[in-house]
Design a protein around this motif. Structure first.
Motif, PDB file in Angstrom:
ATOM      1  N   PHE A  19      44.282  66.464  17.333  1.00 41.65           N
ATOM      2  CA  PHE A  19      42.897  66.018  17.179  1.00 41.65           C
ATOM      3  C   PHE A  19      42.741  65.343  15.827  1.00 41.65           C
ATOM      4  CE2 PHE A  19      38.636  66.976  15.393  1.00 41.65           C
ATOM      5  CZ  PHE A  19      37.901  66.143  16.218  1.00 41.65           C
ATOM      6  N   TYR A  20      42.143  64.130  15.851  1.00 45.17           N
ATOM      7  CA  TYR A  20      41.904  63.378  14.627  1.00 45.17           C
ATOM      8  C   TYR A  20      40.401  63.145  14.473  1.00 45.17           C
ATOM      9  CZ  TYR A  20      46.913  62.363  14.819  1.00 45.17           C
ATOM     10  OH  TYR A  20      48.282  62.478  14.864  1.00 45.17           O
ATOM     11  N   ASN A  21      39.824  63.696  13.418  1.00 46.90           N
ATOM     12  CA  ASN A  21      38.418  63.458  13.119  1.00 46.90           C
ATOM     13  C   ASN A  21      38.308  62.210  12.251  1.00 46.90           C
ATOM     14  OD1 ASN A  21      35.612  63.767  12.625  1.00 46.90           O
ATOM     15  ND2 ASN A  21      36.068  64.874  10.731  1.00 46.90           N
ATOM     16  N   LEU A  22      37.715  61.151  12.783  1.00 50.38           N
ATOM     17  CA  LEU A  22      37.612  59.875  12.077  1.00 50.38           C
ATOM     18  C   LEU A  22      36.302  59.735  11.314  1.00 50.38           C
ATOM     19  CD1 LEU A  22      38.966  57.535  14.916  1.00 50.38           C
ATOM     20  CD2 LEU A  22      40.259  58.725  13.131  1.00 50.38           C
ATOM     21  N   TYR A  50      37.060  61.039  22.177  1.00 49.96           N
ATOM     22  CA  TYR A  50      37.824  60.078  22.971  1.00 49.96           C
ATOM     23  C   TYR A  50      39.214  60.635  23.239  1.00 49.96           C
ATOM     24  CZ  TYR A  50      34.354  56.523  21.638  1.00 49.96           C
ATOM     25  OH  TYR A  50      33.198  55.810  21.455  1.00 49.96           O
ATOM     26  N   ASN A  71      42.757  59.294  24.687  1.00 49.72           N
ATOM     27  CA  ASN A  71      43.437  58.044  25.057  1.00 49.72           C
ATOM     28  C   ASN A  71      44.745  58.275  25.803  1.00 49.72           C
ATOM     29  OD1 ASN A  71      45.152  58.935  23.057  1.00 49.72           O
ATOM     30  ND2 ASN A  71      45.196  56.992  21.921  1.00 49.72           N
ATOM     31  N   ASN A  90      46.216  61.417  22.304  1.00 47.95           N
ATOM     32  CA  ASN A  90      45.534  62.216  21.289  1.00 47.95           C
ATOM     33  C   ASN A  90      44.042  62.296  21.608  1.00 47.95           C
ATOM     34  OD1 ASN A  90      47.892  62.428  19.408  1.00 47.95           O
ATOM     35  ND2 ASN A  90      47.579  60.212  19.250  1.00 47.95           N
ATOM     36  N   TYR A 122      40.360  62.030  19.749  1.00 44.83           N
ATOM     37  CA  TYR A 122      39.733  61.501  18.539  1.00 44.83           C
ATOM     38  C   TYR A 122      38.246  61.852  18.529  1.00 44.83           C
ATOM     39  CZ  TYR A 122      43.937  58.591  18.155  1.00 44.83           C
ATOM     40  OH  TYR A 122      45.233  58.149  18.065  1.00 44.83           O
ATOM     41  N   ALA A 146      34.670  60.588  16.504  1.00 36.60           N
ATOM     42  CA  ALA A 146      34.158  59.501  15.672  1.00 36.60           C
ATOM     43  C   ALA A 146      32.658  59.620  15.503  1.00 36.60           C
ATOM     44  CB  ALA A 146      34.505  58.145  16.287  1.00 36.60           C
ATOM     45  N   LEU A 195      33.449  54.579  18.802  1.00 42.78           N
ATOM     46  CA  LEU A 195      34.519  53.644  18.489  1.00 42.78           C
ATOM     47  C   LEU A 195      34.139  52.291  19.072  1.00 42.78           C
ATOM     48  CD1 LEU A 195      37.756  55.704  19.341  1.00 42.78           C
ATOM     49  CD2 LEU A 195      36.776  55.286  17.085  1.00 42.78           C
ATOM     50  N   THR A 247      36.333  48.904  14.768  1.00 40.88           N
ATOM     51  CA  THR A 247      36.800  50.105  14.089  1.00 40.88           C
ATOM     52  C   THR A 247      38.199  49.860  13.490  1.00 40.88           C
ATOM     53  OG1 THR A 247      35.559  51.531  15.603  1.00 40.88           O
ATOM     54  CG2 THR A 247      37.367  52.546  14.383  1.00 40.88           C
ATOM     55  N   ILE A 251      44.637  53.009  18.372  1.00 37.26           N
ATOM     56  CA  ILE A 251      44.023  54.050  19.206  1.00 37.26           C
ATOM     57  C   ILE A 251      44.002  53.610  20.667  1.00 37.26           C
ATOM     58  CG2 ILE A 251      41.876  55.325  19.652  1.00 37.26           C
ATOM     59  CD1 ILE A 251      41.281  55.106  16.654  1.00 37.26           C
TER      60      ILE A 251
END
Length: 566
Positions: free
Chosen positions: A44-47, A196, A198, A201, A203, A205, A209, A213, A219
């Motif tokens: 998990f990526y917190n943007l 999101y 994909n 992963n 994400y 945002a 997005l 972005t 992504i």
């Protein structure tokens, strides 16, 4: 948005006890343990810089031969702690009714996996978010009162029936699972955050997005890029889209739409059901631009099944409303360039006894931006303070200023809290604002004061009603700027000059389809003006001016002077 830390105690009459958020094991109820469901852990990526989320992975659950994940409500709330205030939530499990109920304060949210229905007693349940770590949206605002009025169509309980849309709720090995897109719409989209998946992963945002972005192509180049979709996934995508629009599109009644399944033609639904993303895109663009024709509704990014280089700009996104908007926008921008060097309008300028303040967006600066010496470039409140200081200094050296014109001719909206703060400069009285929720059928009434001198006190020394205020508006005065115009007119804070404003009564709501398509809609929160006894007037069609003015004269300061001094 008002973020409050609420302390509460809960009581429950009956044989059940209130337990902290977690899993309570029960076996005497219907379940979906017979299904072939796989559990996968994804990075998990917190943007978003607005919230600090320390989770680095998320559990996603998949039905056999389906790409759209399910999530555990409990797990996702805990995983998103930092954006969500997970400690607020407590959970009660009922094995007799095949459902689980989640509580915080006086709010409750019930999910029934047998009927595939969800119920909430108040939409405020979904607002247990933490304040932004970078921006204080309530700064210089003091809310005096907040009341909710029930209309004749008031809904005591709001039902979300997923069964009608072909969407499923699962009770798998005592985990309550709902589709990720449904969780996202309820818990994230309404709070300007979106998730999101994909294919590789997960994400998160702020807002959404879009094609602009940073690193968006990376992504979009995930596990789904250029992959064949299944018919089941397409059915789930269509079902989630229809479910979202039926419940959260705020102009549904305004446009006479009963159900979006009837509003869409069979041809358009078949294109959305197609496994060809080009057909999907064509149907989406037709719906959002040509049919809804709503400036608060647009597409931000195409699905993850497209080639990563395919942009929304490749589609036909020109509606009749946007065409008119852009035509006038182009005209006014050209006039500004002729009047001002490269169209760079000064924050405040003077002509005789009249000052003209111009800004094209309502902005709330971050904490770092507010520390800059030119903070007025990033924050509307600071711009108004700067302008009032310039006006006072000008009055001491030259002709005293009598009239102030707030030029919103190219103001397309922005942050509502910033708009409230700007309004405070026009009056010493509390400002009243009204929202109509098209889903719960309630009217929310807010009263607040603005600390215009920034001394931390909210009193009669704030505000500048000694000036004659005017607001210059036109077709491009939209959204929050339209609301500013409406409140200024109907509470007699200012005289409106120019032409009819552009409308846009609903706040926006960013959304994500099950296939990853980003889109924004007019949300179910619609601004209203109290016009007469208990008559809450729509402002979607714009506000008429007190005095009409040709667009050709919008930046002719002498013409403005003549109009406001007449």
């Amino acid at each position: 948005m008002i973020n409050k830390k609420i302390l509460f105690s809960l009581g429950f009459m009956g044989t059940f006890s209130l337990m902290p958020l977690g899993v309570i094991s029960c076996v005497w109820h219907q379940n979906d343990d017979h299904l072939n469901i796989t559990k996968e852990s994804y990075k998990f990526y917190n943007l978003s810089s607005h919230h600090k989320i320390y989770s680095k992975s998320a559990n996603l659950y998949f039905k056999e031969n389906e790409n759209i994940p399910y999530v555990s409500i409990s797990e996702m709330i805990n995983m998103l702690d930092g954006f969500l205030e997970s400690s607020y939530i407590s959970k009660l499990t009922s094995s007799f009714f095949n459902q689980k109920t989640y509580y915080w304060d006086n709010y409750k949210f019930t999910v029934n996996w047998k009927t595939n229905k969800m119920f909430v007693n108040n939409l405020g349940f979904f607002r247990f978010t933490k304040s932004s770590s970078t921006t204080d949206y309530s700064k210089h605002l003091k809310y005096i009162s907040y009341n909710v009025h029930k209309t004749k169509d008031f809904k005591k309980t709001i039902e979300f029936n997923l069964e009608k849309y072909g969407l499923d709720i699962l009770n798998y090995r005592d985990k309550l699972l709902i589709p990720l897109p449904v969780f996202n719409t309820l818990f994230c989209s309404q709070n300007y955050y979106n998730l999101y998946f994909n294919g590789e992963n997960l994400y998160g945002a702020y807002f959404d997005l879009d094609d602009r972005t940073p690193n968006i192509n990376k992504i979009k180049s995930g596990g789904f890029e250029n992959k064949l979709q299944s018919l089941v996934d397409r059915k789930n995508t269509l079902g989630h889209l229809l479910w979202t629009l039926d419940h959260f599109y705020g102009l549904k009644d305004h446009k006479g739409i009963s159900k979006f399944s009837d509003y869409l033609s069979d041809e358009d639904k078949n294109k959305i059901l197609s496994t060809n993303p080009n057909s999907n895109n064509e149907a989406y663009a037709k719906l959002f631009y040509n049919k809804l024709n709503d400036l608060h509704t647009w597409m931000s990014m195409l699905s993850f099944y497209n080639d990563a280089n395919t942009k929304v700009s490749s589609l036909n996104t020109m509606s009749s409303n946007s065409e008119q908007y852009r035509k006038i926008l182009s005209k006014l921008i050209d006039l500004r360039k002729r009047r001002f060097y490269y169209g760079n309008v000064p924050p405040v300028r003077f002509v005789g006894n009249t000052a003209i303040i111009s800004f094209d967006e309502f902005k709330t600066g971050t904490k770092n931006e507010l520390a800059e010496p030119d903070a007025y470039k990033y924050d509307t409140y600071e711009l108004m303070k700067y302008a009032m200081k310039e006006i006072k200094e000008y009055s001491m050296r030259n002709t005293p200023i009598k009239n102030i014109v707030v030029d919103l001719s190219l103001n397309g909206g922005g942050n509502v809290a910033a708009m409230y703060r700007a309004l405070g400069f026009l009056t010493k009285k509390p400002i009243e604002d009204y929202d109509y929720n098209t889903l719960s059928k309630t009217i929310s009434e807010r009263k607040f004061r603005v600390d215009t001198d920034g001394n931390g006190r909210y009193n009669n020394l704030d505000g500048y009603p000694e000036y004659k205020w005017n607001v210059l508006v036109g077709k491009n005065t939209f959204s929050a700027a339209n609301l500013f115009t409406a409140i200024a007119k109907y509470t007699n804070l200012a005289r409106i000059i120019g032409q009819q404003s552009g409308g846009g009564e609903c706040s926006v709501m960013p959304n994500v389809m099950a296939d990853g398509t980003s889109y924004v809609i007019s949300s179910n929160n619609a601004s209203r003006i109290l016009n007469g006894n208990d008559h809450y007037q729509s402002i979607e069609s714009g506000i008429d001016p007190h005095k009409w003015m040709s667009y050709d004269d919008f930046y002719d300061d002498n013409k403005i002077w003549e109009l406001v001094n007449n």
